[in-house]
Design a protein around this motif. Structure first.
Motif, PDB file in Angstrom:
ATOM      1  N   THR A 924     -12.207  -1.879  -4.449  1.00 22.31           N
ATOM      2  CA  THR A 924     -12.372  -1.861  -2.993  1.00 22.31           C
ATOM      3  C   THR A 924     -11.961  -3.185  -2.364  1.00 22.31           C
ATOM      4  OG1 THR A 924     -14.704  -2.468  -3.289  1.00 22.31           O
ATOM      5  CG2 THR A 924     -14.206  -0.130  -2.989  1.00 22.31           C
ATOM      6  N   GLU A 925     -12.150  -4.295  -3.087  1.00 21.83           N
ATOM      7  CA  GLU A 925     -11.762  -5.589  -2.540  1.00 21.83           C
ATOM      8  C   GLU A 925     -10.260  -5.771  -2.518  1.00 21.83           C
ATOM      9  OE1 GLU A 925     -12.364 -10.393  -3.365  1.00 21.83           O
ATOM     10  OE2 GLU A 925     -13.460  -8.912  -4.555  1.00 21.83           O
ATOM     11  N   VAL A 926      -9.588  -5.277  -3.547  1.00 21.87           N
ATOM     12  CA  VAL A 926      -8.172  -5.563  -3.680  1.00 21.87           C
ATOM     13  C   VAL A 926      -7.290  -4.551  -2.948  1.00 21.87           C
ATOM     14  CG1 VAL A 926      -7.669  -4.227  -5.784  1.00 21.87           C
ATOM     15  CG2 VAL A 926      -6.506  -6.411  -5.383  1.00 21.87           C
ATOM     16  N   SER A 927      -7.799  -3.345  -2.654  1.00 23.20           N
ATOM     17  CA  SER A 927      -6.966  -2.261  -2.126  1.00 23.20           C
ATOM     18  C   SER A 927      -6.833  -2.329  -0.609  1.00 23.20           C
ATOM     19  CB  SER A 927      -7.549  -0.896  -2.503  1.00 23.20           C
ATOM     20  OG  SER A 927      -7.572  -0.718  -3.898  1.00 23.20           O
ATOM     21  N   ASP A 928      -5.625  -2.060  -0.119  1.00 22.90           N
ATOM     22  CA  ASP A 928      -5.412  -1.839   1.314  1.00 22.90           C
ATOM     23  C   ASP A 928      -5.692  -0.380   1.678  1.00 22.90           C
ATOM     24  OD1 ASP A 928      -4.287  -4.526   1.896  1.00 22.90           O
ATOM     25  OD2 ASP A 928      -2.721  -3.842   0.521  1.00 22.90           O
ATOM     26  N   ARG A 929      -5.420   0.477   0.723  1.00 22.63           N
ATOM     27  CA  ARG A 929      -5.643   1.903   0.917  1.00 22.63           C
ATOM     28  C   ARG A 929      -6.082   2.483  -0.418  1.00 22.63           C
ATOM     29  NH1 ARG A 929      -1.671   5.947   0.785  1.00 22.63           N
ATOM     30  NH2 ARG A 929      -0.114   4.284   0.699  1.00 22.63           N
TER      31      ARG A 929
END
Length: 987
Positions: A924-929
């Motif tokens: 969740t921290e690393v994802s844009d989508r």
């Protein structure tokens, strides 16, 4: 004269009873009459049976081979049966067959009689040494072994002269017939021998307590001996000694007969003179061995190695000596050097050999003597040299074996002190365990590891590890990557043999027990990573898991049904090959197989590896249920949050040593212990400046709505047999975007990666990468175009170093590929190699892999291999990088540092990332989508916070245990019942 001899024996005994030494000396002394007779009368025997040199050599060595091969079973039973009886029986049999040798009418019976006589020699070289070690204390052993060994040379002195005279007067047969009488007299004297306590002179109290232990099984005894590094070097030296010494049994008598034309009487005199010189060498060495030990316990074996080198030099000079008057003093000097070897060698072997397998230790050397003479002397054809080139050359070719054997033996010196300490500790720990059992029949300690040390070749991994596990207790084994957690589990389960320390399970020493035996006892391990056979079906795996209980069909049926109820996905794929399962499904199968095996101790290496949160939550419930049935569990887990949900106690390992042991609640606050050693440093780089002390700007998530699409997946479907792995899946990845892909095990995530990267072909749909339809392209073409891919199991080249593997990741950017230019080392090639080297160094620094730069990948832990795999992906410099569970196998704090590193990689390279991950804080921290899949089809797509709150995602994938969902980051674990702690921990 008698008074002098008596004082000599009393001095050697150091106040202990003299009679055992006298009795064994006399047996050895009289038995050597036969050997001396055969050596002196060898030419006469050869002529009597019309044998060539090679044929006679085969007769002698063949006889020795059969006899020496029997040394191992003799040593094995010597550790189980009363040794005094074996000694008396052996001596009697030896005397009878010496008598029979003189009556042998034809060659076949001669061979049989010589083999029978060799039985007595076996007792002298293995049972005698074991008895002497238990009759006499450590400080007396050098002189005792020296005096006992001198029985050989005293016997050779008297025997060579006696049998040589009888042979000259009455013929060789009479010389053998006359040997029965002295042997029977000596046996009558020796019948008063008493059986000593095994290990009693090392530590009497401990040996007395350990006396009731079951004898060590042969396979375990072999592993025990193989774990002693000094013994390994000694046995390796025996290979070369065998090729050098055994041929001398027939070459030297033939040499005196053919070269100097000496008769039986003259050969007997020379044999007696040489035996006297060896006698003197043994006496000189036995007096000095104790002093050598004062300089260092390894010093005697170094001196023994030097003596072998001196013997080799002496034989080289003997082979070229032109006159007998020169040959005799050279032979005397060589024999003296040979005598130096025995006290130093055998005193060292007695010290490093564990008391319970000491007899087998002395016997094992015979195997290597035999192997050496056949592998290094007869099979290469060296044995034919005396017939083809003469006896001088025949003697000369044995010289290298003595030199090499001496060098190998000398190298053992550096291991002796540690091996002596381990042998003493093992006896004391065996006694301690027996004391515990006598004091408490139901001791709560199921597993106790004391000072366990493990090495892979020359690389030591564990250093004196101590842990205890109580019955019914769950213990977490935590630590940084490469700390030795998996290695410790392998040592406990018998997959890896420790080089030191002791492991007790359920009241038994299993330190060197093999994996089959430990499994039968109830020690079951679920290895991390690959724990299944790719070409077997799920049903075949479950059937194989029940091999211990194949006589209990009702239990197996219920156990199989229970596993399939617990893991419904396995029921759906019951006839599928394990290689076609997802990583999570393979983990389920491995755990299911372990549950069937009725474990008393269940060791799970990476419980959450590759598993969705809902499955991990299920497994934690199963782990608790198993614990309630009385099974103890060791849980190796990278996520402290997951470990806290079930384990009360934990051991934290770092660099092969226990840094912390105690309550898991106490461990979570210890930042000095629970820390990152790889990615934490790399993660910090992402927020630091260039050494100016200023902080770089925080990387913010950008908006990618208007960015061009670099990867377009349209309507993909893929079926395996009757199973639909991917069902009408479409997704897009835009330039510079990070897209997270989540879903339960078996949702088709890895299959989508395989389709995108070209390892599988879709049944329906197409893939567009960088505006090119690559649906039918091979994986290598897609990689050249700029598509990067990592795998769950880090597919690296194990035989290459870390730096070499990373260099392979740069292959796409090499401009010139010309073998001729490389061969000629042209300037452009040199510049390319320099550029690659600089880039590799930069990547190693970025990923904090400097300590592993030149290590082979096969030596690395799972987590470290994952870091190397990530470095290779960065070096590839892709336009789109597919990361399949990048946090798999790395520790929690390292996972927490992975997110900023991934964002920094994306920022610096500009590549888009498509990431599969089960660690929710990370993804969740690393994802844009984020895209969530269920049964091969997307069910939710959007911002990470919205997707993880989707009801269908929560019910099918996340579950409700926040410690399992948040495998990294702060988490408050569920309350759990306190398990019983072992007595040592309570104290």
């Amino acid at each position: 004269m008698i008074a002098v001899i008596r004082r000599r024996f009393e001095t050697a005994a150091h106040g202990a009873l003299v009679f055992p030494l006298v009795a064994l000396f006399l047996i050895f002394f009289v038995d050597e009459f036969d050997t001396a007779a055969f050596n002196v009368l060898a030419p006469d025997i050869q002529r009597a049976f019309h044998l060539t040199d090679n044929a006679f050599g085969l007769l002698v060595i063949g006889n020795l081979t059969i006899v020496l091969l029997a040394a191992v079973p003799v040593g094995y039973y010597g550790d189980r049966l009363p040794r005094r009886r074996l000694v008396l029986v052996g001596a009697t049999v030896a005397g009878i067959f010496s008598f029979a040798t003189g009556l042998a009418p034809f060659l076949g019976l001669l061979i049989v009689f010589r083999i029978g006589n060799g039985f007595g020699r076996l007792m002298n070289d293995s049972i005698h040494n074991s008895l002497l070690a238990d009759y006499y204390p450590v400080d007396a052993r050098a002189q005792v072994f020296g005096l006992h060994r001198n029985a050989v040379y005293f016997g050779a002195i008297v025997g060579a002269g006696f049998t040589g005279l009888l042979g000259a007067l009455f013929g060789w047969r009479v010389a053998f017939v006359a040997l029965l009488v002295p042997m029977l007299v000596v046996v009558f004297i020796a019948r008063r021998l008493e059986e000593p306590l095994r290990g009693g002179t090392d530590d009497f109290e401990a040996a007395k307590l350990a006396e009731g232990e079951e004898p060590v099984p042969f396979a375990e005894a072999r592993r025990i001996l193989n774990s002693v590094r000094t013994l390994r070097r000694q046995y390796a030296a025996w290979l070369f000694i065998g090729a050098g010494v055994l041929p001398l049994a027939y070459l030297l008598p033939l040499f005196l007969d053919r070269v100097f034309h000496l008769g039986a009487g003259a050969r007997g005199v020379i044999g007696a003179v040489n035996a006297a010189a060896t006698f003197a060498g043994v006496q000189w060495s036995s007096k000095r061995t104790l002093g050598w030990m004062g300089k260092g316990l390894g010093e005697p074996v170094k001196r023994a190695g030097l003596s072998l080198g001196a013997v080799g030099l002496g034989i080289a000079l003997l082979s070229g000596a032109p006159w007998l008057v020169l040959w005799i003093p050279l032979a005397v000097a060589t024999s003296f050097a040979a005598g130096i070897f025995y006290p130093a060698f055998y005193a060292t072997q007695a010290l490093v050999s564990p008391a319970r397998v000491r007899t087998l230790s002395f016997s094992f050397g015979a195997l290597y003597l035999v192997a050496g003479v056949w592998l290094l002397y007869f099979l290469p054809g060296i044995s034919k040299i005396p017939d083809n080139h003469g006896l001088r050359v025949g003697l000369l070719v044995t010289v290298p074996y003595w030199i090499i054997g001496g060098l190998v033996l000398r190298s053992a010196g550096r291991f002796v002190a540690d091996d002596v300490a381990r042998a003493s500790t093992q006896l004391a720990l065996t006694a301690e365990l027996r004391t515990r059992r006598l004091e408490s029949a139901d001791s709560d300690v199921l597993l106790a590891c004391r000072g366990v040390e493990v090495a892979y070749g020359q690389v030591q991994v564990l250093f004196g590890v101590d842990i205890e596990v109580a019955r019914g207790e769950i213990v977490a084994l935590l630590g940084t990557n490469g700390a030795g957690k998996s290695t410790l589990l392998k040592a406990i389960s018998g997959v890896t043999d420790p080089i030191g320390g002791t492991i007790y399970f359920d009241g038994r020493d299993i330190t060197h027990t093999d994996a089959v035996a430990t499994t039968s006892m109830g020690v079951i391990q679920v290895p991390g990573g690959k724990a299944v056979f790719p070409t077997l079906t799920v049903a075949e795996h479950l059937r194989a898991a029940g091999w211990l209980y194949r006589s209990e069909p009702e239990y197996l049926a219920e156990a199989n049904a229970d596993v399939l109820r617990t893991f419904p996905r396995l029921q759906e794929r019951i006839d599928q090959m394990a290689g076609n399962l997802s990583g999570g499904e393979q983990q389920m199968l491995a755990l299911g197989m372990a549950f069937i095996a009725k474990p008393k101790l269940l060791m799970i290496d990476e419980l959450s590896l590759g598993l969705a949160p809902t499955i991990v939550e299920q497994l934690l419930g199963i782990v608790r249920r198993i614990q309630e049935n009385g099974t103890a569990i060791i849980l190796v887990e990278q996520s402290i949050n997951v470990a806290l949900t079930v384990a009360d106690r934990a051991y934290f390992l770092e660099k092969g040593e226990v840094r912390f042991d105690g309550l898991t609640d106490d461990l979570i606050g210890r930042d000095d212990i629970v820390r990152s050693v790889f990615l934490e440093g790399a993660g910090r780089k992402s927020t630091s400046g260039n050494g100016n002390g200023k902080t770089a700007p925080v990387l913010k998530k950008a908006t990618f709505v208007d960015a061009p699409v670099v990867l377009d997946v349209v309507g993909l479907s893929k079926r395996f047999g009757g199973i639909s792995a991917v069902d009408d899946t479409s997704l897009q990845v835009r330039e510079g975007e990070v897209v997270g892909l989540i879903g339960p095990n078996g949702a088709g995530k890895t299959t989508i990666f395989d389709l995108i990267s070209g390892f599988e072909s879709p049944d329906v749909g197409h893939i567009v990468f960088d505006d090119v339809d690559v649906t039918d392209w091979s994986p290598d073409r897609r990689a050249w175009l700029g598509l990067g891919r990592s795998f769950q199991d880090a597919r690296l080249l194990p035989s290459l170093t870390v730096a070499e593997n990373i260099a392979i990741g740069l292959e796409r950017h090499i401009e010139l590929r010309d073998h001729l230019a490389s061969f000629l080392h042209l300037p452009l090639i040199v510049r390319q190699e320099e550029d690659v080297a600089w880039t590799v160094d930069d990547l190693i620094e970025l990923m904090s892999l400097g300590a592993y730069r030149d290590k082979f990948v096969r030596e690395l832990s799972t987590g470290t291999r994952r870091i190397v795999d990530l470095a290779m992906c960065i070096g590839h410099d892709p336009k789109v990088l597919l990361l399949d569970e990048p946090s798999s196998g790395i520790a929690q704090r390292e996972t927490e540092a992975l997110a900023p590193l991934l964002k920094q990689i994306q920022h610096d390279t500009g590549c888009a990332l498509l990431v599969i991950e089960h660690d929710m804080p990370l993804i969740t921290e690393v994802s844009d989508r984020m895209i969530a899949l269920v049964l091969g089809h997307p069910v939710a797509e959007g911002k990470p916070q919205d997707v993880v709150r989707n009801p269908e995602v929560v019910s099918s994938y996340l579950g409700g245990d926040m410690a399992v969902i948040n495998r990294s980051g702060a988490s408050k674990p569920k309350a759990k019942p306190r398990a019983r702690r072992p007595a040592a921990a309570r104290r």
